[in-house]
Design an enzyme around this catalytic site. Structure first.
Site, PDB file in Angstrom:
ATOM      1  N   ASP A 202       1.025  -1.040   0.155  1.00 27.63           N
ATOM      2  CA  ASP A 202      -0.110  -0.080   0.094  1.00 27.63           C
ATOM      3  C   ASP A 202       0.711   1.185   0.008  1.00 27.63           C
ATOM      4  O   ASP A 202       2.094   1.380   0.233  1.00 27.63           O
ATOM      5  CB  ASP A 202      -0.918  -0.181   1.077  1.00 27.63           C
ATOM      6  CG  ASP A 202      -2.218   0.799   0.928  1.00 27.63           C
ATOM      7  OD1 ASP A 202      -2.269   1.562  -0.070  1.00 27.63           O
ATOM      8  OD2 ASP A 202      -3.112   0.958   1.988  1.00 27.63           O
ATOM      9  N   ASP A 265       1.069  -8.100 -10.070  1.00 28.42           N
ATOM     10  CA  ASP A 265       0.014  -8.803 -10.593  1.00 28.42           C
ATOM     11  C   ASP A 265      -1.342  -8.007 -10.947  1.00 28.42           C
ATOM     12  O   ASP A 265      -2.094  -8.264 -11.709  1.00 28.42           O
ATOM     13  CB  ASP A 265      -0.259 -10.137  -9.801  1.00 28.42           C
ATOM     14  CG  ASP A 265       1.000 -11.049  -9.802  1.00 28.42           C
ATOM     15  OD1 ASP A 265       1.084 -11.626 -11.069  1.00 28.42           O
ATOM     16  OD2 ASP A 265       1.542 -11.445  -8.833  1.00 28.42           O
TER      17      ASP A 265
END
Length: 839
Positions: A202, A265
């Protein structure tokens, strides 16, 4: 406190170092030709399905209590794991002060009894894995102060910190320092060793540019962009080594996600879920593009714009968590889940056991989840969120089926119409609604009026019938002795039919017109727009027809526009007889027309906008065979002149025939009703009617047509006792008139079971009665040629024959169904059937 004030307090620097090291260029440099990397553990590249602790922490603005964490793990294991939700992911708000010898986090909160390793083992026993929220670029300053060293080295963790860096909240790794690579990769290795397969990293925009939403300075604003790429590359390399799925959160996505798509991803494309609700999902800063995080504020904008970089075996778009309990109705809830799955994104559930309410079914739609299992990724017709075409998404499953999703982001009813050629299809398709679990029939296009915030998701199975070849599935014929043969030109690029026709009229006992048609079986509708019609005569006609045959006197129904007499819904009920019409004046081309057939009932409509439809008169009953001729009919109403009509967006749909229809047979005193649930296979029928007996019947019949031999089984659950001879049972019937031959096995309140029959049309009825039976009871009728046999059972395994096998003169196709009569024409009775089976 806010999330940022409390988030990973263990990572906030507790020391103020005196060093004045400045940032320098990456000594190793970055290879711009690095091959695009992907997690080696992902065999079929697809987004994760998982549960997140986000909602609990967001509402509390604090860590999730350990007992609530366990409660939701057990709830997910019991209710969602079997549907593919196999990850339980922690989120922010941790107050960790526990770290290992290398400075890596071990638990979520100091209040937790068990660490992540313990919970990872617990999840494995449940068939799930632990998802981790962390950023390998965060340095735990308490670990640095304690003198811990980078794993596998003698390098102090404290040396990775630049104390002159004016970064708020987080203390960042300086990737140009010795030991930085080992520290970043060691963090990922640490998580891998406890079984983590999913890592959410994050606050990446805060590290890359030191900015939040282009307005707030939260860190270093001049960090070399190459440092950011190096950090992502290290994460990718270590995730690949351990088979970890790497999710990148709060990225700036500069140059359309140039680095994030290369190394991640999955990437976030919108703001946090936060309070949830429709405004957050679709309305927040709608259509506004910013230069950095988050470029689009809401998921629908983000999914739409960044669809340019997603696709099979490409980076996955993440629309953040779903709090389905915050939405107003099922319409919005289905749209939210549909959008995530259509875009190939994750379904990341943040609802908890205590907040999910009755919404669990929305997450367990296996027909929708099949998209995720297949690795499906759709695309919008337009990547511009401001265009209405962006609300139409499509793509292909690995088996060749197409998925078509139509969305309505607006606050009012909206029409969405798609010709399948516009999404690359070459053939017509068998269409299935994935939320309604219903087959809609064979179509070349689809049109729907969506409610506010609504959606529909269709699966299209291409047939062998070409879309763009008029010859292959349209035919044309001059019906009756027309003086000037008609002509048909088809403009493929515009999807228009240009039809020229003469003919005295479609009227009376014989017709003269040009017919462009298809042969269609069973229930269907034909619709489209009549753009223009030359006014050769005030009664020239152009419209849509359903016709039993191609002779000039065949019975038919027609909805047509005229130049001077409005719109006409007309019909010839019997071959060779007259024609009657229902006319609405004041309607002119261009106009949308539609005519629908359901069994022998035909209904017609007109519309000016293809959204608001007006029915013309009542439905009419025209007896036709299963196969009919449906198409465009044009007549000039002047045998010596030719008119021209232009049609567009013409569509013939095979409507899904209900498993059973309901019809009142005979002279019933009170109209009954049918409450049916085809999906759960349960039917409740109310009916009046004098009886099913003698030479004429009066009852409610819930039926379908069936050809050949069959076995008909159902369980009768109840029957209201309006009369001791009230009846509820299974019937086979040659026709739908009240005096035809039939056979029936029925339950009565006072006389047990009756196996009765009328062997010839208009003849009397004979019966065989058994003793009183208990409810519920199973009934069965078996047809073998001209023989009908009846049975009953209490367990559907051991059957008792009722009476003897009947021999009847039966047509190939019969009407087969459930029959109910109150035996009192002034009262309604009610019966419920379930577990209905026709084989």
């Amino acid at each position: 406190m806010t999330k940022l004030k409390i988030l990973f307090a263990g990572f906030i620097c507790l020391l103020i170092y005196s060093c004045t090291d400045s940032l320098v260029e990456d000594k190793e440099g970055v290879d711009s030709n690095t091959t695009e990397l992907r997690a080696s553990a992902v065999a079929v590249r697809r987004a994760p399905l998982y549960w997140s602790a986000y909602e609990s922490s967001y509402i509390r603005d604090s860590y999730i209590p350990e007992e609530e964490w366990k409660e939701n793990i057990d709830w997910v294991a019991e209710n969602l794991c079997d549907y593919g939700y196999n990850i339980i992911c922690i989120d922010g708000w941790g107050d960790v002060d526990r770290f290992n010898e290398n400075g890596y986090r071990m638990s979520h909160s100091k209040e937790w009894k068990n660490d992540y390793a313990w919970w990872s083992d617990y999840l494995k026993k449940k068939g799930m894995t632990l998802g981790m929220y962390d950023n390998p670029l965060w340095v735990n300053c308490a670990a640095a102060e304690a003198g811990l060293r980078v794993k596998g080295t003698n390098i102090p963790i404290s040396s990775l910190i630049n104390t002159s860096e004016n970064a708020k909240t987080f203390t960042w790794v300086q990737i140009d320092r010795p030991g930085a690579e080992q520290y970043v990769k060691g963090c990922i290795e640490h998580h891998a060793q406890i079984g983590v397969k999913y890592l959410r990293v994050d606050f990446l925009s805060w590290y890359e540019t030191g900015m939040d939403k282009d307005t707030t300075i939260v860190g270093v604003t001049n960090r070399p962009r190459a440092h950011y790429e190096t950090a992502l590359r290290w994460m990718r390399e270590e995730c690949d080594r351990h088979g970890i799925f790497l999710s990148l959160v709060m990225p700036n996505l500069t140059n359309d996600g140039e680095f994030e798509a290369k190394y991640g991803d999955m990437i976030r494309v919108n703001e946090d879920c936060a309070t949830g609700q429709w405004q957050r999902f679709s309305g927040m800063d709608r259509g506004i593009k910013y230069s950095s995080w988050s470029q689009y504020r809401n998921p629908m904008d983000g999914f739409t714009y960044f669809s340019k970089i997603s696709g099979r075996d490409k980076v996955i778009l993440d629309g953040d968590f779903i709090r389905i309990n915050t939405y107003e109705n099922d319409t919005e809830k289905k749209t939210v889940i549909s959008m995530h799955l259509i875009a190939g994104g994750p379904v990341s559930i943040a609802d908890r056991k205590t907040t999910i309410g009755n919404d669990l079914w929305l997450y367990r739609n296996e027909e929708m989840l099949a998209l995720n299992k297949d690795g499906f990724v759709g695309k919008p017709l337009s990547g511009d969120p401001k265009k209405v075409e962006s609300q139409i998404w499509y793509g292909q499953m690995s088996n060749g089926d197409y998925i078509l999703a139509l969305f309505n982001r607006e606050d009012s009813l909206q029409n969405r119409t798609v010709h399948f050629s516009s999404i690359g299809m070459k053939n017509v398709a068998e269409v299935r609604d994935l939320w309604e679990h219903k087959d809609l029939g064979e179509m070349a296009s689809y049109s729907v009026n969506l409610p506010p915030h609504g959606s529909v998701v269709l699966r299209l199975n291409p047939t062998e019938t070409p879309l763009d070849s008029l010859i292959s599935y349209w035919k044309d014929k001059n019906i009756g002795p027309v003086f000037f043969p008609g002509t048909v030109l088809y403009d493929r690029s515009a999807g228009k039919f240009n039809i020229e026709a003469s003919g005295k009229d479609i009227e009376g006992g014989n017709d003269e017109f040009t017919f462009v048609y298809q042969e269609v079986e069973n229930d269907m509708e034909i619709s489209g727009r009549v753009i223009s019609l030359d006014a050769i005569n005030g009664w020239s006609k152009a419209g849509f027809m359903i016709r039993s045959g191609l002779t000039d006197n065949s019975n038919n129904a027609l909805i047509a526009i005229t130049p001077a007499n409005g719109v006409s819904f007309q019909s010839r009920l019997v071959n060779g007889q007259g024609t009657s019409a229902n006319v609405i004046n004041g309607i002119h081309a261009e106009v949308w027309l539609k005519i629908c057939r359901q069994d022998n009932s035909i209904t017609a409509y007109y519309s000016k906008d293809n959204q608001n439809w007006t029915q013309i008169g009542n439905s009419i009953t025209v007896s036709m065979a299963e196969k009919v001729y449906a198409g465009m009919a044009v007549t000039s109403h002047d045998a010596n002149k030719v008119t021209k009509a232009v049609f567009q967006h013409v569509s013939i749909k095979k409507l899904p025939s209900p498993i059973f229809r309901n019809l009142e047979i005979g002279n019933v005193g009170i109209k009954g009703s049918l409450q049916s649930d085809d999906y759960s296979n349960r039917y409740t029928i109310s009916a009046s009617g004098a009886d099913i007996e003698g030479v004429r019947d009066a009852f409610s019949f819930t039926y379908r047509r069936l050809s050949g031999n069959f076995t008909f089984v159902s369980q009768v659950m109840n029957l209201n006792n309006t009369n001791s001879w009230a009846k509820a049972g299974l019937m086979v019937r040659s026709e739908l008139s009240d005096n035809v031959n039939n056979a029936m096995i029925a339950l009565t309140p006072g006389h047990g079971l009756t196996f009765q029959s009328r062997l010839i049309n208009g003849g009397g009825t004979s019966s065989f009665q058994t003793g009183i039976v208990d409810l519920p009871v199973w009934l069965k009728l078996v047809r073998s040629g001209n023989h009908i046999t009846a049975y009953y059972s209490y367990n559907s395994i051991n059957w008792v024959q009722v009476g003897t096998t009947l021999s009847m003169n039966l047509p190939e196709t019969l009407y087969v169904g459930m029959a109910v009569t109150s035996h009192d024409n002034s009262r309604l009775t009610s019966a419920t059937f379930q577990n209905v089976s026709l084989k």
